[in-house]
Scaffold this motif. Structure first.
Motif, PDB file in Angstrom:
ATOM      1  N   HIS A 127       0.821  -1.219   0.000  1.00 37.40           N
ATOM      2  CA  HIS A 127       0.000   0.000   0.000  1.00 37.40           C
ATOM      3  C   HIS A 127       0.854   1.267   0.000  1.00 37.40           C
ATOM      4  O   HIS A 127       0.324   2.359  -0.195  1.00 37.40           O
ATOM      5  N   HIS A 128       2.134   1.112   0.274  1.00 37.13           N
ATOM      6  CA  HIS A 128       3.053   2.247   0.360  1.00 37.13           C
ATOM      7  C   HIS A 128       4.194   2.045  -0.638  1.00 37.13           C
ATOM      8  O   HIS A 128       4.619   0.904  -0.878  1.00 37.13           O
ATOM      9  N   THR A 129       4.685   3.148  -1.152  1.00 40.13           N
ATOM     10  CA  THR A 129       5.909   3.137  -1.944  1.00 40.13           C
ATOM     11  C   THR A 129       6.774   4.286  -1.450  1.00 40.13           C
ATOM     12  O   THR A 129       6.272   5.396  -1.245  1.00 40.13           O
ATOM     13  N   ALA A 130       8.036   3.986  -1.206  1.00 38.27           N
ATOM     14  CA  ALA A 130       8.936   4.962  -0.582  1.00 38.27           C
ATOM     15  C   ALA A 130       8.361   5.430   0.760  1.00 38.27           C
ATOM     16  O   ALA A 130       8.565   6.572   1.171  1.00 38.27           O
ATOM     17  N   GLY A 131       7.618   4.547   1.427  1.00 36.94           N
ATOM     18  CA  GLY A 131       7.078   4.838   2.745  1.00 36.94           C
ATOM     19  C   GLY A 131       5.830   5.693   2.755  1.00 36.94           C
ATOM     20  O   GLY A 131       5.366   6.101   3.829  1.00 36.94           O
ATOM     21  N   ILE A 132       5.231   5.945   1.581  1.00 40.40           N
ATOM     22  CA  ILE A 132       4.089   6.859   1.471  1.00 40.40           C
ATOM     23  C   ILE A 132       2.905   6.104   0.851  1.00 40.40           C
ATOM     24  O   ILE A 132       3.081   5.394  -0.144  1.00 40.40           O
ATOM     25  N   PRO A 133       1.695   6.230   1.401  1.00 43.33           N
ATOM     26  CA  PRO A 133       0.532   5.548   0.807  1.00 43.33           C
ATOM     27  C   PRO A 133       0.308   5.974  -0.639  1.00 43.33           C
ATOM     28  O   PRO A 133       0.353   7.171  -0.949  1.00 43.33           O
ATOM     29  N   ILE A 134       0.044   4.995  -1.497  1.00 43.03           N
ATOM     30  CA  ILE A 134      -0.175   5.312  -2.921  1.00 43.03           C
ATOM     31  C   ILE A 134      -1.626   5.064  -3.332  1.00 43.03           C
ATOM     32  O   ILE A 134      -1.969   5.223  -4.500  1.00 43.03           O
ATOM     33  N   CYS A 148      10.244   9.397  -5.554  1.00 43.32           N
ATOM     34  CA  CYS A 148      10.855   8.405  -6.446  1.00 43.32           C
ATOM     35  C   CYS A 148      11.476   9.043  -7.685  1.00 43.32           C
ATOM     36  O   CYS A 148      11.798   8.330  -8.644  1.00 43.32           O
ATOM     37  N   GLY A 149      11.613  10.359  -7.689  1.00 40.25           N
ATOM     38  CA  GLY A 149      12.269  11.017  -8.807  1.00 40.25           C
ATOM     39  C   GLY A 149      11.384  11.888  -9.652  1.00 40.25           C
ATOM     40  O   GLY A 149      11.838  12.507 -10.618  1.00 40.25           O
ATOM     41  N   GLY A 150      10.078  11.935  -9.328  1.00 39.53           N
ATOM     42  CA  GLY A 150       9.199  12.896  -9.987  1.00 39.53           C
ATOM     43  C   GLY A 150       8.375  12.390 -11.141  1.00 39.53           C
ATOM     44  O   GLY A 150       7.523  13.125 -11.654  1.00 39.53           O
ATOM     45  N   SER A 151       8.594  11.143 -11.597  1.00 38.80           N
ATOM     46  CA  SER A 151       7.806  10.636 -12.720  1.00 38.80           C
ATOM     47  C   SER A 151       7.028   9.395 -12.311  1.00 38.80           C
ATOM     48  O   SER A 151       7.440   8.660 -11.415  1.00 38.80           O
ATOM     49  N   GLU A 152       5.900   9.176 -12.994  1.00 36.21           N
ATOM     50  CA  GLU A 152       5.136   7.955 -12.728  1.00 36.21           C
ATOM     51  C   GLU A 152       5.952   6.710 -13.046  1.00 36.21           C
ATOM     52  O   GLU A 152       5.848   5.698 -12.360  1.00 36.21           O
ATOM     53  N   GLU A 153       6.767   6.776 -14.079  1.00 35.98           N
ATOM     54  CA  GLU A 153       7.582   5.616 -14.446  1.00 35.98           C
ATOM     55  C   GLU A 153       8.472   5.183 -13.280  1.00 35.98           C
ATOM     56  O   GLU A 153       8.539   3.997 -12.934  1.00 35.98           O
ATOM     57  N   ARG A 154       9.147   6.157 -12.664  1.00 34.60           N
ATOM     58  CA  ARG A 154      10.029   5.818 -11.532  1.00 34.60           C
ATOM     59  C   ARG A 154       9.220   5.298 -10.339  1.00 34.60           C
ATOM     60  O   ARG A 154       9.647   4.383  -9.639  1.00 34.60           O
ATOM     61  N   LEU A 155       8.039   5.885 -10.109  1.00 33.62           N
ATOM     62  CA  LEU A 155       7.191   5.434  -9.007  1.00 33.62           C
ATOM     63  C   LEU A 155       6.738   4.001  -9.240  1.00 33.62           C
ATOM     64  O   LEU A 155       6.792   3.172  -8.332  1.00 33.62           O
ATOM     65  N   TRP A 156       6.269   3.690 -10.439  1.00 31.67           N
ATOM     66  CA  TRP A 156       5.823   2.343 -10.747  1.00 31.67           C
ATOM     67  C   TRP A 156       6.974   1.344 -10.608  1.00 31.67           C
ATOM     68  O   TRP A 156       6.796   0.243 -10.083  1.00 31.67           O
ATOM     69  N   GLU A 157       8.148   1.720 -11.069  1.00 33.92           N
ATOM     70  CA  GLU A 157       9.308   0.831 -10.943  1.00 33.92           C
ATOM     71  C   GLU A 157       9.615   0.557  -9.476  1.00 33.92           C
ATOM     72  O   GLU A 157       9.866  -0.589  -9.079  1.00 33.92           O
ATOM     73  N   ARG A 158       9.565   1.604  -8.665  1.00 32.11           N
ATOM     74  CA  ARG A 158       9.851   1.442  -7.229  1.00 32.11           C
ATOM     75  C   ARG A 158       8.783   0.561  -6.575  1.00 32.11           C
ATOM     76  O   ARG A 158       9.091  -0.293  -5.732  1.00 32.11           O
ATOM     77  N   TYR A 159       7.523   0.750  -6.948  1.00 33.18           N
ATOM     78  CA  TYR A 159       6.432  -0.065  -6.405  1.00 33.18           C
ATOM     79  C   TYR A 159       6.702  -1.541  -6.669  1.00 33.18           C
ATOM     80  O   TYR A 159       6.614  -2.382  -5.754  1.00 33.18           O
ATOM     81  N   TYR A 160       7.020  -1.873  -7.914  1.00 30.95           N
ATOM     82  CA  TYR A 160       7.221  -3.280  -8.240  1.00 30.95           C
ATOM     83  C   TYR A 160       8.538  -3.822  -7.677  1.00 30.95           C
ATOM     84  O   TYR A 160       8.633  -5.025  -7.401  1.00 30.95           O
ATOM     85  N   ASP A 161       9.524  -2.967  -7.470  1.00 31.39           N
ATOM     86  CA  ASP A 161      10.744  -3.419  -6.800  1.00 31.39           C
ATOM     87  C   ASP A 161      10.465  -3.742  -5.330  1.00 31.39           C
ATOM     88  O   ASP A 161      10.963  -4.749  -4.803  1.00 31.39           O
ATOM     89  N   GLU A 162       9.667  -2.922  -4.669  1.00 29.94           N
ATOM     90  CA  GLU A 162       9.326  -3.197  -3.272  1.00 29.94           C
ATOM     91  C   GLU A 162       8.425  -4.424  -3.174  1.00 29.94           C
ATOM     92  O   GLU A 162       8.563  -5.238  -2.245  1.00 29.94           O
ATOM     93  N   GLN A 163       7.531  -4.580  -4.123  1.00 28.03           N
ATOM     94  CA  GLN A 163       6.699  -5.787  -4.150  1.00 28.03           C
ATOM     95  C   GLN A 163       7.567  -7.034  -4.332  1.00 28.03           C
ATOM     96  O   GLN A 163       7.326  -8.072  -3.694  1.00 28.03           O
ATOM     97  N   PHE A 164       8.550  -6.948  -5.186  1.00 32.33           N
ATOM     98  CA  PHE A 164       9.480  -8.051  -5.422  1.00 32.33           C
ATOM     99  C   PHE A 164      10.167  -8.475  -4.124  1.00 32.33           C
ATOM    100  O   PHE A 164      10.246  -9.668  -3.799  1.00 32.33           O
ATOM    101  N   GLU A 165      10.646  -7.505  -3.370  1.00 38.45           N
ATOM    102  CA  GLU A 165      11.304  -7.815  -2.097  1.00 38.45           C
ATOM    103  C   GLU A 165      10.331  -8.451  -1.113  1.00 38.45           C
ATOM    104  O   GLU A 165      10.676  -9.390  -0.392  1.00 38.45           O
ATOM    105  N   MET A 166       9.089  -7.942  -1.076  1.00 40.09           N
ATOM    106  CA  MET A 166       8.075  -8.517  -0.200  1.00 40.09           C
ATOM    107  C   MET A 166       7.785  -9.971  -0.560  1.00 40.09           C
ATOM    108  O   MET A 166       7.714 -10.851   0.301  1.00 40.09           O
ATOM    109  N   LEU A 167       7.627 -10.233  -1.842  1.00 34.92           N
ATOM    110  CA  LEU A 167       7.317 -11.587  -2.290  1.00 34.92           C
ATOM    111  C   LEU A 167       8.427 -12.560  -1.907  1.00 34.92           C
ATOM    112  O   LEU A 167       8.167 -13.659  -1.405  1.00 34.92           O
ATOM    113  N   LYS A 168       9.655 -12.167  -2.140  1.00 35.98           N
ATOM    114  CA  LYS A 168      10.788 -13.047  -1.829  1.00 35.98           C
ATOM    115  C   LYS A 168      10.926 -13.296  -0.332  1.00 35.98           C
ATOM    116  O   LYS A 168      11.229 -14.414   0.097  1.00 35.98           O
TER     117      LYS A 168
END
Length: 316
Positions: A127-134, A148-168
């Motif tokens: 529910h959070h990316t970079a510690g902030i609710p999305i 996450c750098g100001g763009s949706e692309e960077r935010l989406w990438e960070r979201y899925y990177d954090e999801q990846f860590e959670m899954l593992k």
């Protein structure tokens, strides 16, 4: 055999949801559910991790010291209701996970699972990316985007990177609202393939991890009541998951009686348009439970969409 694997109540999530847990269960029975997964939010480790509405003084100011005892009270009430309504509905007891700071939430999820034999499963959610609710409001979404750098692309990438860590790290059986990040985006119903390759590659990577874990993606109809054209996950994700041989479960992600089974017929139509014919849930053996420190056995259970529809008793 209708069901949900994801639900909340105002009793144990004040400010963020509504109604007493027992009222939610009674209503679920009335609309034809045969199984309900209770998944109140796990305790958060900092007050800043709560949604603003959970801190609203008008809802009864929440303190950090309340959260763990509230979770214990939830588990006790869930076990009581599991026995009380055993002849009418199959109650699974779980919680919805968070992944705000890996060092805190990874061990806490493990502890919540191992310390309470009554807990059957948890939902692996972000529910959070970079510690902030999305998923709370546009202002917070943009704050996360800026972090996450100001763009949706960077935010989406960070979201899925954090999801990846959670899954593992946590290896969930049920993966919640896989593509929640699209809810408040500029184009929530966009197709990601052809938009940003880095995002799509991360999404596919995460789906491959889910498949390796034997996890189920929930088809979550809350996206429809929030104005999206498709449930979570959207069509391109669902199609990729089907190609991988992945399995789906089904959820209303209700936050009170008014949202139980909301948009279920639309969700089932969506699945059938994808060629999906069955959904998966869990069966507790024995039910309601074993008592003491022994966990019940959990069995995977397939339910055809035809059986699911036959069970539902909805006015709309």
């Amino acid at each position: 055999m209708a069901f949900t694997m994801h639900s909340h109540s105002g009793q144990f999530c004040p400010g963020h949801a509504k109604d007493q847990l027992e009222e939610v269960i009674r209503h679920a029975i009335s609309v034809g559910y045969k199984t309900i997964g209770l998944t109140e939010h796990m305790p958060r480790t900092q007050l800043s991790d709560l949604y603003p509405e959970e801190l609203d003084p008008d809802q009864g100011q929440t303190t950090l010291a309340q959260l763990v005892p509230r979770h214990a009270s939830y588990l006790a009430e869930a076990q009581r209701l599991q026995v009380e309504y055993a002849s009418q509905i199959h109650i699974l007891i779980g919680f919805e996970g968070e992944w705000i700071r890996e060092a805190e939430y990874g061990p806490l999820i493990t502890s919540l699972l191992s310390s309470a034999p009554c807990v059957d499963y948890f939902i692996g959610s972000i529910h959070h990316t970079a510690g902030i609710p999305i998923d709370f409001d546009k202002a917070m979404f943009l704050q996360a985007q800026e972090s996450c750098g100001g763009s949706e692309e960077r935010l989406w990438e960070r979201y899925y990177d954090e999801q990846f860590e959670m899954l593992k790290a946590t290896r969930p059986k049920v993966v919640g609202h896989f593509d929640l990040i699209r809810l408040l985006s500029e184009e929530p119903d966009r197709r990601v393939k052809g938009w940003r390759d880095g995002v799509w590659e991360r999404m596919k990577r995460n789906l491959e991890v889910c498949r390796g874990l034997g996890a189920w993606l929930e088809v979550n109809t809350s996206a429809l009541r929030k104005g999206l054209e498709e449930p979570y996950p959207g069509r391109e994700v669902a199609e990729e998951w089907i190609k991988m041989g992945g399995k789906f479960t089904f959820s209303d992600d209700s936050h009170g009686i008014a949202q139980v089974a909301t948009n279920y017929k639309r969700g089932l139509d969506y699945l059938e348009s994808l060629g999906v014919t069955e959904l998966w849930t869990l069966e507790r053996v024995p039910h309601p439970g074993t008592g003491g420190d022994v966990k019940s056995e959990l069995r995977d259970k397939a339910v055809t969409i035809a059986e699911f529809r036959q069970s539902l008793r909805l006015e709309q």
